[in-house]
Motif scaffolding. Structure first.
Motif, mmCIF file in Angstrom:
data_model
loop_
_atom_site.group_PDB
_atom_site.id
_atom_site.type_symbol
_atom_site.label_atom_id
_atom_site.label_comp_id
_atom_site.label_asym_id
_atom_site.label_seq_id
_atom_site.Cartn_x
_atom_site.Cartn_y
_atom_site.Cartn_z
ATOM 1 N N PRO A 70 10.574 2.520 -17.286
ATOM 2 C CA PRO A 70 9.358 1.727 -17.517
ATOM 3 C C PRO A 70 9.419 0.292 -17.015
ATOM 4 N N GLY A 71 10.599 -0.245 -16.802
ATOM 5 C CA GLY A 71 10.691 -1.628 -16.319
ATOM 6 C C GLY A 71 10.771 -1.753 -14.813
ATOM 7 N N ALA A 72 10.747 -0.621 -14.098
ATOM 8 C CA ALA A 72 10.968 -0.631 -12.648
ATOM 9 C C ALA A 72 9.671 -0.841 -11.870
ATOM 10 N N LYS A 73 9.734 -1.662 -10.821
ATOM 11 C CA LYS A 73 8.655 -1.746 -9.860
ATOM 12 C C LYS A 73 8.759 -0.531 -8.940
ATOM 13 N N VAL A 74 7.612 -0.016 -8.505
ATOM 14 C CA VAL A 74 7.565 1.182 -7.667
ATOM 15 C C VAL A 74 6.994 0.820 -6.302
ATOM 16 N N PHE A 75 7.784 1.060 -5.258
ATOM 17 C CA PHE A 75 7.353 0.758 -3.897
ATOM 18 C C PHE A 75 7.343 2.045 -3.076
ATOM 19 N N VAL A 76 6.268 2.254 -2.323
ATOM 20 C CA VAL A 76 6.110 3.476 -1.543
ATOM 21 C C VAL A 76 6.096 3.135 -0.059
ATOM 22 N N ALA A 77 7.040 3.716 0.692
ATOM 23 C CA ALA A 77 7.114 3.532 2.135
ATOM 24 C C ALA A 77 6.574 4.780 2.814
ATOM 25 N N CYS A 78 5.671 4.610 3.758
ATOM 26 C CA CYS A 78 5.024 5.743 4.420
ATOM 27 C C CYS A 78 5.245 5.660 5.914
ATOM 28 N N GLY A 79 5.885 6.683 6.467
ATOM 29 C CA GLY A 79 6.125 6.739 7.888
ATOM 30 C C GLY A 79 5.036 7.515 8.604
ATOM 31 N N SER A 80 4.500 6.953 9.671
ATOM 32 C CA SER A 80 3.520 7.632 10.514
ATOM 33 C C SER A 80 2.347 8.166 9.687
ATOM 34 N N MET A 81 2.059 9.468 9.798
ATOM 35 C CA MET A 81 0.916 10.064 9.104
ATOM 36 C C MET A 81 1.070 10.017 7.587
ATOM 37 N N GLY A 82 2.276 9.788 7.110
ATOM 38 C CA GLY A 82 2.471 9.626 5.672
ATOM 39 C C GLY A 82 1.638 8.493 5.110
ATOM 40 N N GLY A 83 1.205 7.571 5.983
ATOM 41 C CA GLY A 83 0.363 6.466 5.539
ATOM 42 C C GLY A 83 -0.940 6.921 4.909
ATOM 43 N N ALA A 84 -1.415 8.109 5.288
ATOM 44 C CA ALA A 84 -2.638 8.631 4.662
ATOM 45 C C ALA A 84 -2.449 8.766 3.158
ATOM 46 N N LEU A 85 -1.219 9.118 2.737
ATOM 47 C CA LEU A 85 -0.927 9.229 1.312
ATOM 48 C C LEU A 85 -0.814 7.858 0.660
ATOM 49 N N CYS A 86 -0.240 6.900 1.390
ATOM 50 C CA CYS A 86 -0.175 5.535 0.855
ATOM 51 C C CYS A 86 -1.569 5.043 0.485
ATOM 52 N N TRP A 87 -2.529 5.234 1.392
ATOM 53 C CA TRP A 87 -3.876 4.723 1.139
ATOM 54 C C TRP A 87 -4.587 5.512 0.042
ATOM 55 N N LYS A 88 -4.293 6.818 -0.065
ATOM 56 C CA LYS A 88 -4.896 7.598 -1.150
ATOM 57 C C LYS A 88 -4.333 7.178 -2.507
#
Length: 291
Positions: A173-191
């Protein structure tokens, strides 16, 4: 006066430990630092980094693009790596987890592009050893690194990743969550940024040789002012650098001091940002500005 000082001391001691996220400790920084900055804007919000294929691939790899030289990796981190399957309402999610699956200090996910799999994000020797570096950074700093499979780059895939994030965020619960998206994976980042529940749990996005989404400017994640990092090769034949740069400028035009950074790898191509992005520098910046 003594009573007031004692009272203030008690308040300081009672302050949550997560009020200021600790910086990630160094790991092979001299090997993974940017080879040279050709130009930069104040605050390093936009930088042009010198990239040369002969130096940054041929001299770095034992077998170009297939196996990096041994100095760049430490494979002992495999002891902290598990291949898991998480059952969720969105279905079973196969994923690799490296580091602490409970009580993690920070959580980083990597979402692969078209044709990839969860194995790409834990391959120690491809992409110049950069995945081995993020694995070691998480393991050595009490963090958690996740590299999952997902069904598609649409809503189903986004639901699966959101479920995975929710599961591990609850266990740390104390952790920051960062999502890295490569190439087409960026579609998931934006969703994820657009989804109300997911946007509340994601604290930063890294777009690595990826796409843009104007809808982000009206998203819950934008309103939360989560930091966004863009890494893009100037010769990317899949996602044009000028369009990604224009989107980056649109973010700053919408909110002048928005926490966004852009690194342009001069002469780099589609996979260059995955190889060359400095994980530690980028994540430490995100930890310093994430709310």
């Amino acid at each position: 006066m003594r009573g007031f000082i004692a009272f203030m001391s008690m308040l300081l001691l009672a302050a949550p430990a997560s009020a200021q996220s600790p910086a990630l400790k160094p790991y092979k920084d001299e090997l993974f630092a940017y080879p040279g900055v050709l130009s930069a804007e104040p605050g390093d919000i936009y930088r042009v980094v010198d990239y040369r294929e002969m130096r940054d691939i041929n001299e770095r790899d034992q077998i170009p693009e297939r196996r990096v030289k041994g100095a760049y990796v430490s494979t002992g981190v495999r002891k902290a790596q598990k291949d898991l399957a998480l059952k969720t309402d969105a279905g079973a999610i196969r994923h690799f987890a490296v580091g602490r699956t409970e009580g993690a200090s920070v959580i980083v996910l990597y979402l692969h592009g078209q044709g990839g799999s969860r194995r790409q994000g834990v391959d120690d020797f491809t992409f110049g050893g950069n995945f081995n570096r993020i694995k070691n950074l998480m393991a050595q700093n009490g963090g958690l690194y996740l590299s999952p499979d997902f069904s598609d780059f649409g809503q189903r895939g986004a639901s699966e990743i959101a479920a995975l994030i929710s599961h591990y965020a609850k266990r740390s619960p104390g952790a920051k969550v960062f999502v890295a998206c490569g190439s087409m994976g960026g579609a998931l980042c934006w969703k994820l940024a657009a989804g109300k529940d997911a946007a509340a749990q994601v604290d930063g996005l890294l777009l690595l040789g990826s796409l843009w989404d104007d809808g982000f400017l009206a998203s819950p994640a934008f309103k939360r002012r989560i930091p966004v990092f863009f890494g893009q090769g100037s010769r990317d034949p899949v996602f044009a650098v000028d369009k990604q740069e224009a989107f980056f400028r649109a973010i700053l035009a919408k909110s002048k001091n928005y926490p966004a950074r852009f690194v342009r790898f001069e002469t780099g191509t589609h996979g260059t940002p995955i190889r060359m992005t400095d994980w530690r520098e980028t994540l430490n910046w995100m930890l310093s500005v994430a709310r």
